[in-house]
Design an enzyme around this catalytic site. Structure first.
Site, mmCIF file in Angstrom:
data_model
loop_
_atom_site.group_PDB
_atom_site.id
_atom_site.type_symbol
_atom_site.label_atom_id
_atom_site.label_comp_id
_atom_site.label_asym_id
_atom_site.label_seq_id
_atom_site.Cartn_x
_atom_site.Cartn_y
_atom_site.Cartn_z
ATOM 1 N N CYS A 12 -20.543 40.080 -45.034
ATOM 2 C CA CYS A 12 -20.184 41.118 -46.006
ATOM 3 C C CYS A 12 -19.312 42.123 -45.251
ATOM 4 C CB CYS A 12 -21.405 41.758 -46.671
ATOM 5 S SG CYS A 12 -22.477 42.730 -45.619
ATOM 6 N N CYS A 86 -16.661 40.000 -49.162
ATOM 7 C CA CYS A 86 -15.495 40.186 -48.282
ATOM 8 C C CYS A 86 -14.294 39.402 -48.780
ATOM 9 C CB CYS A 86 -15.814 39.822 -46.834
ATOM 10 S SG CYS A 86 -15.931 38.067 -46.504
ATOM 11 N N CYS A 90 -12.267 36.395 -45.245
ATOM 12 C CA CYS A 90 -13.008 35.392 -44.488
ATOM 13 C C CYS A 90 -12.115 34.193 -44.208
ATOM 14 C CB CYS A 90 -14.239 34.927 -45.276
ATOM 15 S SG CYS A 90 -15.402 36.256 -45.579
#
Length: 137
Positions: A12, A86, A90
């Site tokens: 996160c 996120c 990522c």
């Protein structure tokens, strides 16, 4: 994944609440059968105190945890990557299992608001364990 422990990375943005609670639950509930990592694209200075308090109510101590920065290596080394807000920050690698868990962000909220988030994470972790270690169910 046979022959070695499955590994999971929780991501996160701040690595201070949701991903820390998920990592703590997976570590505890899998009893070491799954390798667990957590990280954030923009890690906070400390873990969310309300998340620490909510987990301690269940006997899980996260007080010594420190938010960590998301690295390409952590993603490469994980079999399952679970994001929690996120999004496109990522890294993506073909052949990995990716899941996006839409969970309310506990940042800035008190323990009363964090408890339902914690409980939802626990339910998802139990399902995740069953999918990675079918004999555990």
């Amino acid at each position: 994944m046979t022959g070695k422990k499955p590994s999971v990375l929780f991501v996160c943005v701040h690595n201070a609440g949701r991903s820390q609670m998920a990592a703590a639950f997976l570590t505890t509930l899998s009893q070491g059968a799954i390798e667990v990592r957590s990280a954030g694209s923009q890690p906070a200075e400390t873990v969310n105190p309300a998340a620490v308090e909510a987990m301690s109510e269940l006997g899980i101590d996260m007080s010594a945890e420190i938010p960590k920065v998301l690295t390409t290596e952590a993603v490469k080394e994980s079999d399952v990557v679970i994001t929690m807000g996120c999004g496109d920050e990522c890294p993506y690698f073909p052949g990995k299992r990716y899941e996006d868990w839409v969970l309310e962000d506990p940042a800035g909220q008190g323990v009363d608001a964090v408890r339902p988030i914690r409980d939802e994470i626990r339910t998802r972790i139990e399902t995740l364990i069953a999918s990675l270690i079918p004999a555990a169910t």
